[in-house]
Motif scaffolding. Sequence first.
Motif, PDB file in Angstrom:
ATOM      1  N   SER A  83      45.769  33.205  38.467  1.00 26.64           N
ATOM      2  CA  SER A  83      45.622  34.441  39.442  1.00 26.64           C
ATOM      3  C   SER A  83      44.221  35.243  38.737  1.00 26.64           C
ATOM      4  CB  SER A  83      46.669  35.488  39.339  1.00 26.64           C
ATOM      5  OG  SER A  83      47.461  34.986  40.377  1.00 26.64           O
ATOM      6  N   ARG A  86      41.108  33.418  39.573  1.00 23.61           N
ATOM      7  CA  ARG A  86      40.736  33.753  41.067  1.00 23.61           C
ATOM      8  C   ARG A  86      40.069  35.212  41.283  1.00 23.61           C
ATOM      9  NH1 ARG A  86      45.926  31.244  42.327  1.00 23.61           N
ATOM     10  NH2 ARG A  86      46.715  33.435  42.773  1.00 23.61           N
ATOM     11  N   ALA A  87      40.718  36.131  40.671  1.00 24.79           N
ATOM     12  CA  ALA A  87      40.337  37.497  40.922  1.00 24.79           C
ATOM     13  C   ALA A  87      38.739  37.572  40.518  1.00 24.79           C
ATOM     14  CB  ALA A  87      41.131  38.371  40.224  1.00 24.79           C
ATOM     15  N   ARG A 107      39.815  50.517  52.435  1.00 25.39           N
ATOM     16  CA  ARG A 107      41.126  50.017  51.334  1.00 25.39           C
ATOM     17  C   ARG A 107      41.052  48.532  51.175  1.00 25.39           C
ATOM     18  NH1 ARG A 107      43.710  51.172  46.897  1.00 25.39           N
ATOM     19  NH2 ARG A 107      46.148  51.196  47.290  1.00 25.39           N
ATOM     20  N   LEU A 111      40.849  46.231  47.611  1.00 26.33           N
ATOM     21  CA  LEU A 111      41.856  45.436  47.019  1.00 26.33           C
ATOM     22  C   LEU A 111      41.558  44.461  45.908  1.00 26.33           C
ATOM     23  CD1 LEU A 111      44.057  44.355  50.315  1.00 26.33           C
ATOM     24  CD2 LEU A 111      44.656  45.773  48.534  1.00 26.33           C
ATOM     25  N   PRO A 112      40.329  43.613  45.688  1.00 23.89           N
ATOM     26  CA  PRO A 112      40.039  42.919  44.826  1.00 23.89           C
ATOM     27  C   PRO A 112      39.765  43.653  43.496  1.00 23.89           C
ATOM     28  CG  PRO A 112      39.100  41.894  46.631  1.00 23.89           C
ATOM     29  CD  PRO A 112      39.548  43.320  47.123  1.00 23.89           C
ATOM     30  N   LEU A 113      39.101  45.018  43.841  1.00 26.03           N
ATOM     31  CA  LEU A 113      38.484  45.592  42.679  1.00 26.03           C
ATOM     32  C   LEU A 113      39.910  46.321  41.928  1.00 26.03           C
ATOM     33  CD1 LEU A 113      35.612  47.522  44.380  1.00 26.03           C
ATOM     34  CD2 LEU A 113      35.748  45.486  42.950  1.00 26.03           C
ATOM     35  N   LEU A 114      41.125  46.394  42.448  1.00 25.56           N
ATOM     36  CA  LEU A 114      42.525  47.133  41.845  1.00 25.56           C
ATOM     37  C   LEU A 114      42.718  46.121  40.875  1.00 25.56           C
ATOM     38  CD1 LEU A 114      44.199  47.818  45.242  1.00 25.56           C
ATOM     39  CD2 LEU A 114      42.923  49.340  43.597  1.00 25.56           C
ATOM     40  N   LEU A 115      42.329  44.966  40.873  1.00 27.62           N
ATOM     41  CA  LEU A 115      42.310  44.046  39.680  1.00 27.62           C
ATOM     42  C   LEU A 115      41.484  44.218  38.596  1.00 27.62           C
ATOM     43  CD1 LEU A 115      43.270  41.108  41.886  1.00 27.62           C
ATOM     44  CD2 LEU A 115      44.973  42.526  40.931  1.00 27.62           C
ATOM     45  N   THR A 116      40.588  45.060  38.505  1.00 26.73           N
ATOM     46  CA  THR A 116      39.469  45.169  37.616  1.00 26.73           C
ATOM     47  C   THR A 116      39.821  46.560  37.035  1.00 26.73           C
ATOM     48  OG1 THR A 116      37.996  46.616  39.100  1.00 26.73           O
ATOM     49  CG2 THR A 116      37.733  44.111  39.119  1.00 26.73           C
ATOM     50  N   SER A 117      38.901  47.043  35.925  1.00 29.03           N
ATOM     51  CA  SER A 117      39.173  48.049  35.132  1.00 29.03           C
ATOM     52  C   SER A 117      38.128  49.138  35.609  1.00 29.03           C
ATOM     53  CB  SER A 117      39.011  47.745  33.626  1.00 29.03           C
ATOM     54  OG  SER A 117      37.688  47.062  33.378  1.00 29.03           O
ATOM     55  N   LEU A 118      37.722  48.874  36.871  1.00 32.44           N
ATOM     56  CA  LEU A 118      36.471  49.800  37.323  1.00 32.44           C
ATOM     57  C   LEU A 118      37.462  51.399  37.709  1.00 32.44           C
ATOM     58  CD1 LEU A 118      34.509  47.699  39.778  1.00 32.44           C
ATOM     59  CD2 LEU A 118      33.973  48.305  37.594  1.00 32.44           C
ATOM     60  N   ARG A 123      34.706  52.094  42.149  1.00 32.83           N
ATOM     61  CA  ARG A 123      35.339  51.244  43.138  1.00 32.83           C
ATOM     62  C   ARG A 123      34.845  51.616  44.387  1.00 32.83           C
ATOM     63  NH1 ARG A 123      40.735  51.557  40.410  1.00 32.83           N
ATOM     64  NH2 ARG A 123      41.431  53.022  42.036  1.00 32.83           N
ATOM     65  N   ARG A 159      35.216  42.016  51.580  1.00 34.96           N
ATOM     66  CA  ARG A 159      36.202  41.905  50.581  1.00 34.96           C
ATOM     67  C   ARG A 159      36.094  40.724  49.719  1.00 34.96           C
ATOM     68  NH1 ARG A 159      42.095  40.860  52.876  1.00 34.96           N
ATOM     69  NH2 ARG A 159      41.212  38.859  53.383  1.00 34.96           N
TER      70      ARG A 159
ATOM     71  N   SER B   3      46.316  48.095  36.116  1.00 37.74           N
ATOM     72  CA  SER B   3      45.909  47.111  37.280  1.00 37.74           C
ATOM     73  C   SER B   3      47.402  46.944  38.085  1.00 37.74           C
ATOM     74  CB  SER B   3      45.321  46.063  36.848  1.00 37.74           C
ATOM     75  OG  SER B   3      45.609  44.886  37.709  1.00 37.74           O
ATOM     76  N   ARG B   6      48.222  49.822  39.949  1.00 36.06           N
ATOM     77  CA  ARG B   6      47.477  49.684  41.384  1.00 36.06           C
ATOM     78  C   ARG B   6      47.791  48.839  42.157  1.00 36.06           C
ATOM     79  NH1 ARG B   6      43.212  51.043  37.349  1.00 36.06           N
ATOM     80  NH2 ARG B   6      42.622  48.557  37.497  1.00 36.06           N
ATOM     81  N   GLN B   7      48.078  47.547  41.731  1.00 38.94           N
ATOM     82  CA  GLN B   7      48.643  46.475  42.659  1.00 38.94           C
ATOM     83  C   GLN B   7      50.045  46.816  43.303  1.00 38.94           C
ATOM     84  OE1 GLN B   7      48.763  42.342  40.965  1.00 38.94           O
ATOM     85  NE2 GLN B   7      47.544  43.220  39.379  1.00 38.94           N
ATOM     86  N   ALA B 300      46.285  35.013  46.811  1.00 37.22           N
ATOM     87  CA  ALA B 300      44.954  34.344  46.765  1.00 37.22           C
ATOM     88  C   ALA B 300      44.048  35.234  46.158  1.00 37.22           C
ATOM     89  CB  ALA B 300      44.603  33.883  48.144  1.00 37.22           C
ATOM     90  N   ILE B 301      43.990  36.571  46.443  1.00 34.20           N
ATOM     91  CA  ILE B 301      43.112  37.546  45.767  1.00 34.20           C
ATOM     92  C   ILE B 301      43.100  37.473  44.310  1.00 34.20           C
ATOM     93  CG2 ILE B 301      42.465  39.945  45.933  1.00 34.20           C
ATOM     94  CD1 ILE B 301      42.577  40.031  48.626  1.00 34.20           C
ATOM     95  N   GLY B 302      44.286  37.449  43.890  1.00 34.59           N
ATOM     96  CA  GLY B 302      44.838  37.447  42.422  1.00 34.59           C
ATOM     97  C   GLY B 302      45.987  38.555  41.973  1.00 34.59           C
ATOM     98  N   PHE B 303      46.420  39.061  43.170  1.00 37.83           N
ATOM     99  CA  PHE B 303      47.747  39.835  42.937  1.00 37.83           C
ATOM    100  C   PHE B 303      48.731  39.145  42.342  1.00 37.83           C
ATOM    101  CE2 PHE B 303      47.335  44.163  45.210  1.00 37.83           C
ATOM    102  CZ  PHE B 303      46.145  44.102  45.395  1.00 37.83           C
TER     103      PHE B 303
END
Lengths: 229, 394
Positions: A83, A86-87, A107, A111-118, A123, A159, B3, B6-7, B300-303
């Motif tokens: 996961s 992929r992110a 928004r 979404l992919p940026l929510l997985l980063t520490s930005l 963001r 995205r 994170s 946020r998810q 797929a995005i990584g969530f």
Amino acid sequence: MSDSDLIVLRNIAKTYRRGEESISIFSDLNLTIPSGDFVAMMGPSGSGKTTLLNLLGGLDRPTSGTILFDGAPIEKLSESQLSAWRAANIGFIFQFYNLMPTMSAARNVELPLLLTSLSPSERKKRVKTALEVVGLDNRAGHKPKELSGGQQQRVAIARAIVADPKLILADEPTGDLDRTTAAEILEMLQLLNRELGKTIVMVTHDPAAAKYARRELHLDKGTFEERLT
Amino acid sequence: MSSLFRQIAAVVTMTIGGLPSRFWGSVTTVFSIALVVATLLAFLAMSNGFAKTVAGTGSDDIAMILGTGSEAELNSTMSSEAVRLLEESPGLARDATGRPIASPELYVVVGANRRAGGGEANVSLRGVTARAPELRPGFRLSSGRMFEPGTNEMIVGVGVVRQFNGFDLNTELQLGGSAWKVVGVFEVPGTVFDSELWADLPVVQSLFNRGPSVQALRARLESPASLAKVKAFVESEPRLQVDVKTEKQHFAGEAQSLQYLVYFGWALSITLGFGALAGALNTMYAAVEARSKELATLRAIGFGGFPAFVGAITESLVLALSGGLVGSAAAYLLFNGLTASTLGGGFTQVVFDFNIGPAQVLAGVQLALLLGLVGGIFPALRAARTPLLKLGAD
Ligand SMILES: Nc1ncnc2c1ncn2[C@@H]1O[C@H](COP(=O)(O)OP(=O)(O)OP(=O)(O)O)[C@@H](O)[C@H]1O
Ligand SMILES: [Mg+2]
């Protein structure tokens, strides 16, 4: 294998099990995709194009063989490692856009940026830039259903690139669009490849769409046949 | 970690934002849970109201003396001899002339016609002496006057006037084969006595062929602690076959009998709850299925799978909480303050008000949330495991 190879598939086999019977999609697939490549993947329906894309994107695992990404095998990563991988490395573009219907374009792109520490402001900046790249910064607050198909696919492209992945995987990105809109989308992918150096693997049925790529790979009966465009 | 938050926030807002698109399924779930909660609250309101009335009835400094082994007044008997002996007991409060403040009483059950919906119900006709009001704190004649001893006059509780036909002031009526006249209306607010008819004790004894015996003796105690003196006196006197309690203890025992109604209410609500649960599961599985493409896309995005789980559970709890609140509001509007009468211990009609308080609403909302949790957990697990091949779904 050279340093510039982003993806190397070695002896990939993929078998689906459906109850008692097992269906072999590939038995010994080998492929190298250098960094900065733009590959159009073609082939008859059921030949395994989506399956291959899923393997490249870490959405599925090969039955045997190795997938090297930047020199490191990904098939042994755990679910959560995959996961995170992929992110960090992959941007996906789908035939039906796959946007979140209740979220605004901005928004969706975020979404992919929510997985980063930005930070939130970083963001926001990145989202704005990505929407500018696809020419939709004036539509940031719109919901998907307030956008045309081509615009929705452009949001999806924003995205896919917002987290700056190395590899973009697109499955029939123009399959649901008319010819003119499709051309716009393909030009945009070409731009991402040429100007931003993104490596792209695109599945398509349309020979005209494939012409935008640097090369075409035809997948049939578990093997490739290559044609340069 | 942030994170993950946020998810979760993204999935939860997506989920809640999607509720209107599944409007009818959501509404059905809310209403089925509301029905369960309203049912439960009806029973809780009933028992709460009854308990309040009965609790208001009992007094700590009134001794309630019944024939041995009788839980209720109706199946108790005491001879006039026993009454005379008991009046000599130490520990009883006495008036200026040295007479104990005590009231020998006897009641019989008579039929009366309900105002609402018609139909017969039982009402207590209590034979009392002039001392009876002194043993009911809060007693007040709201209209008319006290009955004359030795006559067929009666006074009636306001609860009776409210619930039944034919007991208005100055009405003449037939009870047990004889004619009576209503000369006064009394109230003892918040007690069961409000739902009684009172007449002169010797008249009731003779017209209903009860001889000189009574059922109970109420007597004011010098203090709550004096109960022990009365008990000791009774034990030392072999001619007295009676049980001594405070009036409060006596009515607390009667309230116990209604506890079964509460158990029944819970059982009924839980049964209905299973129906609502099936509906909620159905709605939630449909909701998760409807979102499967979005959930797969996020994967797929990584969530992670956990945000999808939280999103589904949240949706289920939101629906359940709405159901709980709708059900509580409906129950409050329909039942709170509703006056009802029921068979109390001893087959007497007790008039009381349904009462819904914070404790009842809390119980209802807790049941709703439990249904939401159980109805959401399996769909949420499915949401967390949404297969990635749903990416192509459309
Ligand atoms: N999860 C699965 N389980 C079982 N069989 C599958 C699964 N996914 C794909 N297949 C089978 O694998 C084969 C290849 O499927 P795939 O989707 O990769 O084809 P494709 O080349 O993308 O076709 P199309 O052009 O129609 O999209 C097909 O026969 C398909 O039925
Ligand atoms: Mg396909």
